[in-house]
Design a protein around this motif. Structure first.
Motif, PDB file in Angstrom:
ATOM      1  N   GLU A   1       8.267  13.701  -0.207  1.00 11.41           N
ATOM      2  CA  GLU A   1       7.371  14.022  -1.332  1.00 11.41           C
ATOM      3  C   GLU A   1       6.363  12.877  -1.485  1.00 11.41           C
ATOM      4  N   ASP A   2       5.090  13.230  -1.347  1.00  7.43           N
ATOM      5  CA  ASP A   2       4.006  12.251  -1.478  1.00  7.43           C
ATOM      6  C   ASP A   2       3.490  12.368  -2.915  1.00  7.43           C
ATOM      7  N   LEU A   3       3.703  11.319  -3.710  1.00 11.46           N
ATOM      8  CA  LEU A   3       3.357  11.364  -5.140  1.00 11.46           C
ATOM      9  C   LEU A   3       2.008  10.722  -5.454  1.00 11.46           C
ATOM     10  N   ALA A   4       1.181  10.507  -4.402  1.00 14.02           N
ATOM     11  CA  ALA A   4      -0.108   9.847  -4.636  1.00 14.02           C
ATOM     12  C   ALA A   4      -0.905  10.571  -5.729  1.00 14.02           C
ATOM     13  N   HIS A   5      -0.851  11.915  -5.737  1.00 12.59           N
ATOM     14  CA  HIS A   5      -1.560  12.676  -6.774  1.00 12.59           C
ATOM     15  C   HIS A   5      -0.646  13.049  -7.937  1.00 12.59           C
TER      16      HIS A   5
ATOM     17  N   GLN B   1       0.864  -1.199   0.000  1.00 15.16           N
ATOM     18  CA  GLN B   1       0.000   0.000   0.000  1.00 15.16           C
ATOM     19  C   GLN B   1       0.896   1.243   0.000  1.00 15.16           C
ATOM     20  N   GLY B   2       0.425   2.312  -0.610  1.00 16.89           N
ATOM     21  CA  GLY B   2       1.162   3.572  -0.559  1.00 16.89           C
ATOM     22  C   GLY B   2       1.276   4.088   0.865  1.00 16.89           C
ATOM     23  N   ARG B   3       0.217   3.937   1.638  1.00 15.21           N
ATOM     24  CA  ARG B   3       0.208   4.481   3.014  1.00 15.21           C
ATOM     25  C   ARG B   3       1.276   3.811   3.885  1.00 15.21           C
ATOM     26  N   ALA B   4       1.592   2.536   3.604  1.00 15.00           N
ATOM     27  CA  ALA B   4       2.643   1.848   4.370  1.00 15.00           C
ATOM     28  C   ALA B   4       4.012   2.412   3.978  1.00 15.00           C
TER      29      ALA B   4
ATOM     30  N   TRP C   1     -11.241  14.702  -4.558  1.00 16.39           N
ATOM     31  CA  TRP C   1     -10.116  14.979  -3.648  1.00 16.39           C
ATOM     32  C   TRP C   1     -10.190  16.457  -3.325  1.00 16.39           C
ATOM     33  N   TYR C   2     -10.634  16.932  -2.150  1.00 16.39           N
ATOM     34  CA  TYR C   2     -11.256  16.179  -1.081  1.00 16.39           C
ATOM     35  C   TYR C   2     -12.482  16.929  -0.614  1.00 16.39           C
ATOM     36  N   GLU C   3     -13.532  16.213  -0.204  1.00 19.30           N
ATOM     37  CA  GLU C   3     -14.812  16.855   0.130  1.00 19.30           C
ATOM     38  C   GLU C   3     -14.825  17.431   1.549  1.00 19.30           C
TER      39      GLU C   3
ATOM     40  N   LEU D   1       5.407   6.626  -3.430  1.00 19.63           N
ATOM     41  CA  LEU D   1       4.484   6.441  -4.559  1.00 19.63           C
ATOM     42  C   LEU D   1       3.317   5.572  -4.119  1.00 19.63           C
ATOM     43  N   SER D   2       2.152   5.876  -4.663  1.00 20.31           N
ATOM     44  CA  SER D   2       0.976   5.027  -4.453  1.00 20.31           C
ATOM     45  C   SER D   2       0.589   4.397  -5.779  1.00 20.31           C
ATOM     46  N   PHE D   3       0.288   3.099  -5.729  1.00 20.57           N
ATOM     47  CA  PHE D   3      -0.302   2.426  -6.906  1.00 20.57           C
ATOM     48  C   PHE D   3      -1.753   2.078  -6.577  1.00 20.57           C
TER      49      PHE D   3
ATOM     50  N   ASP E   1      -7.569   4.089  -8.740  1.00 18.95           N
ATOM     51  CA  ASP E   1      -7.978   5.380  -9.300  1.00 18.95           C
ATOM     52  C   ASP E   1      -6.881   6.443  -9.246  1.00 18.95           C
ATOM     53  N   LYS E   2      -5.659   6.020  -8.921  1.00 20.07           N
ATOM     54  CA  LYS E   2      -4.538   6.948  -8.994  1.00 20.07           C
ATOM     55  C   LYS E   2      -3.956   6.894 -10.412  1.00 20.07           C
ATOM     56  N   MET E   3      -2.954   7.723 -10.649  1.00 23.88           N
ATOM     57  CA  MET E   3      -2.307   7.763 -11.971  1.00 23.88           C
ATOM     58  C   MET E   3      -1.639   6.411 -12.286  1.00 23.88           C
TER      59      MET E   3
ATOM     60  N   VAL F   1       5.178  16.966   1.492  1.00 21.20           N
ATOM     61  CA  VAL F   1       4.784  17.853   0.385  1.00 21.20           C
ATOM     62  C   VAL F   1       3.928  17.021  -0.578  1.00 21.20           C
ATOM     63  N   GLN F   2       2.708  17.471  -0.798  1.00 22.71           N
ATOM     64  CA  GLN F   2       1.716  16.609  -1.459  1.00 22.71           C
ATOM     65  C   GLN F   2       1.397  17.012  -2.898  1.00 22.71           C
ATOM     66  N   ASN F   3       1.675  18.252  -3.277  1.00 21.22           N
ATOM     67  CA  ASN F   3       1.323  18.728  -4.631  1.00 21.22           C
ATOM     68  C   ASN F   3      -0.084  18.252  -5.022  1.00 21.22           C
TER      69      ASN F   3
ATOM     70  N   THR G   1      -6.213  16.643   2.916  1.00 17.49           N
ATOM     71  CA  THR G   1      -5.537  15.393   2.573  1.00 17.49           C
ATOM     72  C   THR G   1      -6.439  14.206   2.901  1.00 17.49           C
ATOM     73  N   CYS G   2      -5.855  13.026   2.807  1.00 14.39           N
ATOM     74  CA  CYS G   2      -6.622  11.802   3.018  1.00 14.39           C
ATOM     75  C   CYS G   2      -6.390  11.280   4.438  1.00 14.39           C
ATOM     76  N   PHE G   3      -7.404  10.686   4.998  1.00 17.28           N
ATOM     77  CA  PHE G   3      -7.341  10.062   6.329  1.00 17.28           C
ATOM     78  C   PHE G   3      -6.121   9.148   6.457  1.00 17.28           C
ATOM     79  N   VAL G   4      -5.796   8.408   5.392  1.00 12.18           N
ATOM     80  CA  VAL G   4      -4.709   7.417   5.503  1.00 12.18           C
ATOM     81  C   VAL G   4      -3.340   8.084   5.663  1.00 12.18           C
ATOM     82  N   VAL G   5      -3.235   9.348   5.262  1.00 12.34           N
ATOM     83  CA  VAL G   5      -1.978  10.088   5.452  1.00 12.34           C
ATOM     84  C   VAL G   5      -1.771  10.331   6.953  1.00 12.34           C
ATOM     85  N   ILE G   6      -2.844  10.726   7.617  1.00 14.05           N
ATOM     86  CA  ILE G   6      -2.779  10.972   9.070  1.00 14.05           C
ATOM     87  C   ILE G   6      -2.521   9.641   9.793  1.00 14.05           C
TER      88      ILE G   6
HETATM   89  C1  LIG Z   1      -2.418  12.335  -0.646  1.00 11.86           C
HETATM   90  C2  LIG Z   1      -2.352  10.848  -0.430  1.00 11.86           C
HETATM   91  N1  LIG Z   1      -1.226  10.315   0.037  1.00 11.86           N
HETATM   92  C3  LIG Z   1      -1.105   8.991   0.258  1.00 11.86           C
HETATM   93  C4  LIG Z   1      -2.139   8.119   0.007  1.00 11.86           C
HETATM   94  C5  LIG Z   1      -1.969   6.656   0.292  1.00 11.86           C
HETATM   95  O1  LIG Z   1      -2.092   5.865  -0.807  1.00 11.86           O
HETATM   96  P1  LIG Z   1      -2.628   4.355  -0.761  1.00 11.86           P
HETATM   97  O2  LIG Z   1      -4.096   4.409  -1.003  1.00 11.86           O
HETATM   98  O3  LIG Z   1      -1.865   3.690  -1.848  1.00 11.86           O
HETATM   99  O4  LIG Z   1      -2.318   3.782   0.565  1.00 11.86           O
HETATM  100  C6  LIG Z   1      -3.339   8.624  -0.472  1.00 11.86           C
HETATM  101  C7  LIG Z   1      -4.451   7.700  -0.742  1.00 11.86           C
HETATM  102  O5  LIG Z   1      -5.520   7.906  -1.026  1.00 11.86           O
HETATM  103  C8  LIG Z   1      -3.455  10.026  -0.707  1.00 11.86           C
HETATM  104  O6  LIG Z   1      -4.592  10.551  -1.178  1.00 11.86           O
END
Ligand SMILES: Cc1ncc(COP(=O)(O)O)c(C=O)c1O
Length: 392
Positions: A146-150, A49-52, A331-333, A171-173, A176-178, A120-122, A74-79
């Motif tokens: 650098e968080d490349l999820a977006h 997972q990207g979050r890991a 991204w994000y309500e 990086l996140s794979f 619905d990501k890139m 840094v999330q860009n 940002t996303c809950f999983v970042v926190i």
């Molecule tokens: C900004 C951001 N960083 C990190 C992540 C984590 O990615 P993953 O879903 O691959 O765990 C997300 C996921 O939605 C995200 O939106």
């Protein structure tokens, strides 16, 4: 019908390819090499997972203590990732220009606090003022993640690709990501001074999780195709009920789990096609921008979605829905998304007013492969008829 998400990176043929993909150890090794070269890494690790990957970046960057400065949209999983690493988030308020904090706000926010790293999330590929942030990070001794999820595949300027300037790149794979293998991620370590021991993940996700990752593109495809007659929603509800799918912010954080070889093979194919994919999306973005320039805060540098700020978001989302465009999954309500988990976070809304307001006015338009020129025309007409630009 068109969706922002729900596996829209997958047509039937691609979902079929995903379902039966096979991989070998050498595919994982090749992916590691590709990322190491692209992002000039000292070492690259693959995760399920990207979050890991992000929580490991935070642990290595901080030694598992102190505060980590993070975007207030940002996303809950970042926190969750920051907390998994043993740290706490320091929410930094954002600007309407790029839905991100600027260096000056970061500077004020960290004053007198034990802040050890900054993420840094860009957001949606809209670039930050990276030189000012890097300069501040150097002065304040903050590690830069650098968080490349977006933003994967985007550039800060002509020469510097996003992901090639910080100490750690994640990086996140995720779906619905890139880059999309439904789940997966990578950590690129670009510093030779991590503050904790580097641990290589070896375990595989559970058999059930691997099965879920296999079938999600098919579930998504089927439910999208049958959404118009009401069956798609039912398929989705059933998939969640039977645990054949989990909602994207659910599933916990598992830094001990690595990417499967077959997902590594698919991620490798996608990263090799990334520059072309970005080019295609930027063309879609340009077509929108010709019609909607007045709405756009800053174009996305990789075109992952088109970000807009509008006065009455609910009205526009409803009008799009009436015309078969499902754009609610944005991204994000809320500042820390999704809304169903927002109360758990205890986000300090009063002290982060910009993020709180911007989240109420945010809309994303789809730029993926299923969006045709006719769709762009239709969506733009609806936006022009139903929405007014909004700014702080
Ligand atoms: C900004 C951001 N960083 C990190 C992540 C984590 O990615 P993953 O879903 O691959 O765990 C997300 C996921 O939605 C995200 O939106």
């Amino acid at each position: 019908m068109l969706f922002l998400s729900l596996g829209s990176n997958y047509r039937f043929k691609q979902a079929w390819h995903h379902l039966w993909a096979r991989g070998k150890d050498s595919d994982s090794q090749e992916l590691i090499q590709e990322l190491t070269d692209r992002y000039q890494a000292k070492q690259t690790l693959l995760f399920s997972q990207g979050r890991a990957a992000l929580s490991e970046a935070v642990r290595l960057a901080t030694g598992g203590q102190g505060l980590v400065a993070v975007n207030s949209l940002t996303c809950f999983v970042v926190i969750e990732a920051i907390k998994t690493a043993g740290c706490q988030p320091l929410y930094v308020d954002i600007e309407a220009k790029n839905w991100h904090f600027k260096a000056e706000t970061l500077k004020q926010a960290i004053k007198g606090k034990d802040v050890r790293a900054v993420i840094v999330q860009n957001t949606i590929g809209m670039t930050v003022d990276i030189d000012q942030i890097l300069e501040l990070a150097k002065q304040a001794n903050l590690a830069v993640i650098e968080d490349l999820a977006h933003a994967v595949g985007g550039y800060y300027d002509q020469t510097r690709e996003i992901g090639t300037v910080g100490d750690y790149t994640m990086l996140s794979f995720g779906r619905d990501k890139m880059l999309d293998t439904i789940n997966g991620g990578a950590l690129v370590i670009r510093t030779d001074q991590p503050k904790a021991e580097i641990k290589t993940p070896h375990n595989l996700p559970s058999p059930m999780q691997r099965f879920r990752d296999r079938i999600y593109p098919m579930i998504g495809w089927k439910s999208r195709v049958l959404f118009g007659i009401g069956v798609g929603k039912l398929i989705l509800a059933l998939a969640y009920k039977l645990k054949l799918a989990v909602r994207s912010a659910d599933g916990g954080n598992h830094p001990d789990q690595t990417l499967t070889n077959w997902q590594a093979k698919l991620a490798l194919e996608q990263i090799r096609g990334l520059d072309q994919a970005v080019k295609n999306k930027l063309e879609v973005q340009s077509s929108y921008l010709e019609k909607l320039a007045k709405f756009n805060p800053q174009p996305s540098s990789n075109g992952v979605r088109l970000p807009l700020l509008v006065e009455d978001r609910t009205k526009l989302i409803e009008a799009l829905k009436q015309n078969g465009i499902m754009a609610a999954d944005m991204w994000y309500e809320v500042p820390i998304s999704p809304a169903r988990l927002y109360d758990k976070v205890g986000f300090p809304e009063n002290q982060r007013p910009n993020a709180t307001l911007i989240a109420q006015h945010t809309v994303n338009l789809p730029t993926h492969q299923l969006v045709s020129a006719k769709d762009i025309e239709k969506i733009s007409q609806i936006v022009l008829a139903e929405a007014k630009p909004w700014s702080l």
